[in-house]
Design an enzyme around this catalytic site. Structure first.
Site, short mmCIF file in Angstrom:
data_model
loop_
_atom_site.label_atom_id
_atom_site.label_comp_id
_atom_site.label_asym_id
_atom_site.label_seq_id
_atom_site.Cartn_x
_atom_site.Cartn_y
_atom_site.Cartn_z
N ASP A 39 0.86 -1.20 0.00
CA ASP A 39 0.00 0.00 0.00
C ASP A 39 0.89 1.24 0.00
OD1 ASP A 39 -1.93 2.07 0.79
OD2 ASP A 39 -3.24 0.41 1.34
N ILE A 72 1.51 0.79 -6.63
CA ILE A 72 1.23 -0.15 -7.72
C ILE A 72 1.68 0.40 -9.06
CG2 ILE A 72 -0.65 -1.44 -6.60
CD1 ILE A 72 -2.65 0.35 -8.13
N ALA A 92 -6.11 -1.95 -4.20
CA ALA A 92 -5.57 -0.59 -4.29
C ALA A 92 -6.22 0.15 -5.46
CB ALA A 92 -4.06 -0.63 -4.48
N TYR A 158 -14.48 6.91 -13.02
CA TYR A 158 -14.20 5.81 -12.09
C TYR A 158 -14.80 4.51 -12.63
CZ TYR A 158 -14.76 2.97 -7.81
OH TYR A 158 -14.76 1.95 -6.89
N LYS A 162 -12.89 1.00 -13.74
CA LYS A 162 -13.19 -0.34 -13.20
C LYS A 162 -13.52 -1.30 -14.34
CE LYS A 162 -12.57 0.09 -8.80
NZ LYS A 162 -11.41 -0.59 -8.20
N1 LIG Z 1 -15.77 0.85 -0.20
C1 LIG Z 1 -16.72 0.65 -1.11
O1 LIG Z 1 -17.92 0.92 -0.88
C2 LIG Z 1 -16.35 0.08 -2.46
C3 LIG Z 1 -17.37 -0.22 -3.37
C4 LIG Z 1 -17.05 -0.74 -4.61
C5 LIG Z 1 -15.73 -1.00 -4.93
N2 LIG Z 1 -14.75 -0.70 -4.04
C6 LIG Z 1 -13.36 -0.96 -4.44
O2 LIG Z 1 -12.75 -1.78 -3.45
C7 LIG Z 1 -11.36 -1.43 -3.32
C8 LIG Z 1 -11.05 -1.09 -1.87
O3 LIG Z 1 -11.91 -0.04 -1.47
P1 LIG Z 1 -11.75 0.70 -0.08
O4 LIG Z 1 -13.07 1.25 0.28
O5 LIG Z 1 -11.03 -0.18 0.87
O6 LIG Z 1 -10.82 1.91 -0.52
P2 LIG Z 1 -9.73 2.69 0.35
O7 LIG Z 1 -9.54 3.99 -0.35
O8 LIG Z 1 -10.10 2.70 1.78
O9 LIG Z 1 -8.43 1.80 0.19
C9 LIG Z 1 -7.65 1.81 -0.97
C10 LIG Z 1 -6.22 1.63 -0.54
O10 LIG Z 1 -5.44 1.62 -1.74
C11 LIG Z 1 -4.27 2.36 -1.51
N3 LIG Z 1 -3.78 2.89 -2.78
C12 LIG Z 1 -4.39 3.79 -3.59
N4 LIG Z 1 -3.63 4.02 -4.66
C13 LIG Z 1 -2.51 3.26 -4.52
C14 LIG Z 1 -1.35 3.07 -5.29
N5 LIG Z 1 -1.16 3.76 -6.43
N6 LIG Z 1 -0.40 2.20 -4.86
C15 LIG Z 1 -0.58 1.51 -3.70
N7 LIG Z 1 -1.66 1.66 -2.92
C16 LIG Z 1 -2.61 2.53 -3.33
C17 LIG Z 1 -4.68 3.49 -0.58
O11 LIG Z 1 -3.57 4.00 0.14
C18 LIG Z 1 -5.70 2.79 0.32
O12 LIG Z 1 -5.11 2.30 1.50
C19 LIG Z 1 -11.12 -0.28 -4.30
O13 LIG Z 1 -10.61 -0.82 -5.48
C20 LIG Z 1 -12.52 0.29 -4.52
O14 LIG Z 1 -12.61 0.92 -5.78
C21 LIG Z 1 -15.02 -0.18 -2.82
#
Ligand SMILES: NC(=O)c1ccc[n+]([C@@H]2O[C@H](COP(=O)([O-])OP(=O)(O)OC[C@H]3O[C@@H](n4cnc5c(N)ncnc54)[C@H](O)[C@@H]3O)[C@@H](O)[C@H]2O)c1
Length: 332
Positions: A39, A72, A92, A158, A162
């Site tokens: 991360d 990443i 991520a 976004y 995806k």
């Molecule tokens: N939370 C929701 O309701 C939801 C719904 C649909 C999809 N998602 C997807 O699920 C996944 C996780 O969601 P979340 O809510 O835990 O998000 P979040 O933002 O809490 O966590 C994402 C993590 O990815 C890390 N990150 C971002 N860019 C990065 C990079 N370039 N290199 C390394 N690390 C990086 C961030 O530091 C963060 O800790 C995401 O892909 C999100 O799009 C989430």
């Protein structure tokens, strides 16, 4: 028992997944022998990595947990970190839809190039399977309940990112034989969401600061709220599934529709029951592009993974409020 590589493992869903994989007290026994969290940001204060190690260690069969601060977008660093992994869970991403509208190039870098890099590293590492965290967003403009057989209908960059990630998952399976599974999450809620921009943590933060909850429009817009523990259960099942998967897509949702006004009302009631005074709701003009209704079918995931959502928003919202209150108390 195996080596798991979790991109975005310090985020909201990642923190819950790592806790599940580590078998910390209150969860099931460990599912992993080793967990590598990759991360770009540090572990959240609400889930310090040492506390997780200790908690898992108290059970006696704790997995090794390695926390790598890495991007990443840094292909060589990620490829090196991923060596020897069995399962990759790619979480991520830039998960802020509004930011993708303001800066689609940033979103594309993180969410499309970042996913391509992760798939490529997984291919080179010869992992057993990669699970990609997608979203219901690619179908947000379609009439609900949305499901796997519907054509995408996108409303923002976004969603496009995806969908591109999903396409790359299938392409990497077809070209390189990498097993990939795509999970489209609906709106996720639960602990460790204190850094999240989602509607529920945003409302709770407002209430804890004695500020009014802001509702755009009349509050009749609906979403499908699923508890993060239900999401993590499917991630673990999907990653370890033995059946071939060429970017197979699953909606992971509850199929229940809850209005934003109902969410606000539940939260206000939960706060009042805990002795907090809560200001009146503040209604603001509707935002351009906000989706009026959203909920998803979940029968494919239910049948394939022999899974069903364990809990509901009504049942768990009080626990989440307690979690936020405890966090605030610990931080003051
Ligand atoms: N939370 C929701 O309701 C939801 C719904 C649909 C999809 N998602 C997807 O699920 C996944 C996780 O969601 P979340 O809510 O835990 O998000 P979040 O933002 O809490 O966590 C994402 C993590 O990815 C890390 N990150 C971002 N860019 C990065 C990079 N370039 N290199 C390394 N690390 C990086 C961030 O530091 C963060 O800790 C995401 O892909 C999100 O799009 C989430």
């Amino acid at each position: 028992m195996s080596r798991w590589f979790v991109t975005g493992g310090n985020g909201f869903i990642g923190s819950n997944l790592v806790t599940l994989l580590a078998g910390a007290p209150g969860t099931t026994p460990p599912l992993a022998r080793e967990i590598v969290i990759y991360d770009s940001t540090e572990a959240p204060a609400s889930r310090p990595i040492d506390a997780l190690r200790q908690a898992a260690g108290a059970r006696g069969n704790a997995p090794d947990i390695t926390c790598i601060t890495g991007d990443i977008l840094d292909r060589p660093a990620m490829a090196e970190a991923m060596a020897g992994a069995d399962y990759v869970v790619h979480l991520a991403a830039s998960s802020n839809v509004n930011r993708s509208v303001e800066d689609p190039f940033f979103d594309h870098q993180n969410n499309v190039i970042g996913t391509l890099n992760t798939l490529d590293a997984a291919r080179m590492a010869g992992v057993k399977r990669l699970v990609f965290a997608s979203s219901s967003a690619p179908l947000a403009n379609a009439a609900p309940p949305i499901h796997e057989d519907m054509a995408p209908d996108l409303g923002n960059p976004y969603a496009a990112g995806k969908l591109a990630g999903e396409a790359y998952c299938q392409a990497f399976s077809s070209c390189y034989g990498l097993q990939t599974t795509v999970l489209r999450f609906s709106n996720v809620f639960g602990p460790y969401s204190d850094r999240s921009s989602g509607v529920i943590p945003t409302f709770i933060r407002k209430l804890l600061a004695s500020e009014p909850i802001e509702i755009y429009g009349d509050g009749s817009a609906t979403r499908d709220f699923i508890h993060v523990s239900d999401i993590c259960a499917v991630i673990a099942k999907a990653a370890t599934d033995q059946r071939p998967s060429r970017g197979e897509v699953f909606h992971v949702a509850t199929k229940a529709e809850t209005s934003i006004l109902k969410v606000a009302t539940l939260l206000v009631e939960a706060m009042r029951a805990r002795g907090f005074e809560t200001p009146e709701l503040l209604f603001k003009p509707e935002r351009v592009g906000d989706v009026p209704r959203s909920f998803s079918e979940n029968s494919k995931a239910r049948q394939f993974f022999n899974w069903q959502p364990r809990t509901t928003l009504e049942k768990d919202i009080g626990d989440l409020v307690d979690w936020f209150v405890a966090l605030k108390t610990a931080q003051t």
